[in-house]
Design a protein around this motif. Structure first.
Motif, mmCIF file in Angstrom:
data_model
loop_
_atom_site.group_PDB
_atom_site.id
_atom_site.type_symbol
_atom_site.label_atom_id
_atom_site.label_comp_id
_atom_site.label_asym_id
_atom_site.label_seq_id
_atom_site.Cartn_x
_atom_site.Cartn_y
_atom_site.Cartn_z
ATOM 1 N N ASN A 47 27.435 -15.806 108.919
ATOM 2 C CA ASN A 47 27.991 -16.316 110.314
ATOM 3 C C ASN A 47 27.961 -18.044 110.211
ATOM 4 O O ASN A 47 28.590 -18.503 111.160
ATOM 5 C CB ASN A 47 26.779 -15.961 111.413
ATOM 6 C CG ASN A 47 26.911 -14.276 111.379
ATOM 7 O OD1 ASN A 47 27.893 -13.722 111.045
ATOM 8 N ND2 ASN A 47 25.908 -13.743 111.810
ATOM 9 N N TRP A 48 26.926 -18.527 109.376
ATOM 10 C CA TRP A 48 26.770 -20.180 109.508
ATOM 11 C C TRP A 48 28.108 -20.482 108.757
ATOM 12 O O TRP A 48 28.747 -21.381 109.365
ATOM 13 C CB TRP A 48 25.505 -20.481 108.785
ATOM 14 C CG TRP A 48 25.649 -21.856 108.751
ATOM 15 C CD1 TRP A 48 24.949 -22.826 109.486
ATOM 16 C CD2 TRP A 48 25.797 -22.436 107.346
ATOM 17 N NE1 TRP A 48 25.017 -23.984 109.020
ATOM 18 C CE2 TRP A 48 25.670 -24.116 107.619
ATOM 19 C CE3 TRP A 48 26.502 -22.423 106.183
ATOM 20 C CZ2 TRP A 48 25.780 -24.958 106.971
ATOM 21 C CZ3 TRP A 48 26.485 -23.617 105.300
ATOM 22 C CH2 TRP A 48 26.288 -24.616 105.660
ATOM 23 N N THR A 51 31.599 -20.872 110.726
ATOM 24 C CA THR A 51 31.688 -22.034 111.729
ATOM 25 C C THR A 51 31.915 -23.416 111.078
ATOM 26 O O THR A 51 32.073 -24.233 111.647
ATOM 27 C CB THR A 51 30.564 -22.258 112.734
ATOM 28 O OG1 THR A 51 29.478 -22.565 111.922
ATOM 29 C CG2 THR A 51 30.287 -20.921 113.498
ATOM 30 N N LYS A 52 32.117 -23.348 109.670
ATOM 31 C CA LYS A 52 32.283 -24.772 108.748
ATOM 32 C C LYS A 52 33.626 -24.653 108.223
ATOM 33 O O LYS A 52 34.089 -23.492 108.019
ATOM 34 C CB LYS A 52 31.066 -24.612 108.240
ATOM 35 C CG LYS A 52 29.782 -24.406 108.681
ATOM 36 C CD LYS A 52 29.345 -25.553 109.471
ATOM 37 C CE LYS A 52 28.083 -25.480 110.136
ATOM 38 N NZ LYS A 52 27.712 -26.522 111.009
ATOM 39 N N THR A 53 33.854 -25.823 107.759
ATOM 40 C CA THR A 53 34.959 -26.106 106.806
ATOM 41 C C THR A 53 34.590 -26.796 105.881
ATOM 42 O O THR A 53 34.141 -27.934 106.241
ATOM 43 C CB THR A 53 36.197 -26.806 107.595
ATOM 44 O OG1 THR A 53 36.679 -25.978 108.736
ATOM 45 C CG2 THR A 53 37.310 -27.003 106.678
#
Length: 209
Positions: A47-48, A51-53
């Protein structure tokens, strides 16, 4: 005016440096929780990452309690099996661990402490290539046509004119209607011999020089 343009140049360079620095992001793994065994299992890291690129040049920061965890990059097979028999990097045990992402593609990290990976302490990310590191397409070499070769003129050599100093030879009978010569025959022979001598002497002088 020169100082003004110099100031403009400095501003442009500064903006370019700031843009390059902004393109490199530092990711604190699982934010303030750090590199831990999450209570909700491996889904916490999944899940973390959603939300990141992640880009080439970014940095992962693993915060954990020393001697209680470690971090190592492994292959997809080892990630799935939670083994570290053939790792792709060294086992890092001193917190915090900073890992700079240098290559695009999938990257996998686990904790090698007993059962930690099986309990969900594992991270998988997909790294995209940074535009600054994308190789430029090869350029086709420019071919320059060779200039056409001018053919060398050939042909018979131009006829040379009479040699300087030599009178042109005249042949044929005297023109009709001219005055009849009154020179005696013996005088004409002497004059002809004299002319021949002068011609030969002239040719000899020319050949000598």
């Amino acid at each position: 005016m020169a100082n003004f343009f110099g100031l403009i140049g400095c501003v442009i360079v500064l903006v370019a440096l700031l843009d390059g620095a902004a393109a490199q992001t530092t990711h604190l793994v699982l934010d303030n929780q750090g590199w831990i065994i999450p209570t909700e299992g491996a889904s916490a890291y999944t899940n973390w990452t959603a939300t990141k690129t992640f880009m080439v040049g970014d940095t992962l920061v693993f915060n954990f309690a020393s001697n209680q965890h470690d971090v190592v990059e492994v292959t997809k097979m080892e990630y799935d099996a939670c083994t570290a028999t053939s790792t792709t990097g060294p086992i890092l045990m001193n917190s915090p661990v900073n890992i700079t992402l240098t290559t695009p593609g999938q990257h996998y990290y686990i904790c090698t402490f007993t059962q930690h990976c099986a309990l969900g302490q594992k991270l998988a990310i997909n790294v995209s290539g940074s535009p600054s590191t994308t190789p430029a397409p090869p350029t086709s070499p420019t071919t320059t046509a060779a200039p056409p070769t001018t053919p060398t003129a050939s042909g018979p050599t131009a006829a040379k004119g009479p040699t300087a100093g030599c009178p042109p030879e005249t042949t044929g009978p005297p023109a009709a209607g001219g005055p009849t010569s009154t020179t005696p025959p013996n005088s004409a022979g002497v004059a002809a011999n004299t002319n021949n001598f002068l011609v030969i002497a002239s040719m000899f002088i020319i050949l000598m020089f």
